[in-house]
Write a protein that holds these residues in place. Structure first.
Motif: not given
Length: 218
Positions: A37-54
């Motif tokens: 659960a921690r890994v999924v939540a952390a990656n969801e947050r991180f990947l979302g921010k990364a995609r927004a930055a291109g």
């Protein structure tokens, strides 16, 4: 700061963020439920921010045509035949068509790239990951996923040997082997193969602390 790189061109290598490790309903080699659960939540947050930055995301997903491709590895064959081994289900893990081969739905975006020929711990072995990273201008890999003590450390070592700058994102990785092996893997990676940062530090280090397009070579 990315060591040895003045203007990093990052890409995320997301390793085995699939249901076979993270969805307790179908996982054949699961993380502990709380760690998943921690890994999924952390990656969801991180990947979302990364995609927004291109920043492009490359999902590397273990997928085998049949058990023979798994059994070819003698260490895996031994573990699969030992009922007391924590990885005893390795010979039936992520055979093509199994639900475990699917990336966790909240971690997948239509802009992401899927590298679904992964058959060994090293995500570069027998895949086109190297070609895809270089085709998209990546010189710095931000590694997330599972397991820190096998696929993450093997891929960090392989990326380093291919002259990529390597950052393992500490809050976005974990291991089914437990915290002792997870922590040891991070120490080895930080000493020998690259850097270890949390997700906020990693985004800041590549100039993506706030949503903005990272410039990439034409």
């Amino acid at each position: 700061m990315i060591q040895g790189i003045k203007s990093p061109r990052p890409g995320i290598v997301a390793i085995d963020l699939h249901r076979g490790h993270l969805d307790m309903a179908v996982a054949t080699m699961p993380l502990a439920a709380d760690a998943a659960a921690r890994v999924v939540a952390a990656n969801e947050r991180f990947l979302g921010k990364a995609r927004a930055a291109g920043i492009p995301v490359f999902h590397c997903v273990a997928t085998y045509r049949d058990a023979a491709e798994i059994r070819l590895n003698p260490a895996w064959r031994h573990r699969g035949e030992d009922p007391n081994n924590p990885r005893k289900h390795v010979l039936s893990h992520n055979i093509k068509g199994m639900p475990g081969c699917e990336v966790m739905p909240t971690l997948l975006d239509e802009r992401d790239f899927i590298i679904d020929a992964k058959k060994r711990y090293d995500c570069f072995t027998a895949t086109d990951l190297d070609l895809s990273l270089r085709a998209h201008g990546v010189d710095t890999v931000l590694i997330t996923g599972v397991n820190t003590s096998s696929c993450v450390i093997a891929t960090a070592a392989a990326a380093c040997c291919r002259d990529f700058a390597v950052v393992v994102v500490s809050d976005c990785v974990d291991s089914m082997d437990g915290p002792e092996f997870h922590d040891a893997a991070l120490k080895i990676i930080g000493r020998a193969f690259g850097q270890v940062m949390n997700s906020d530090e990693a985004l800041a280090a590549v100039g993506a602390a706030s949503p903005q397009k990272i410039s990439r070579p034409a």
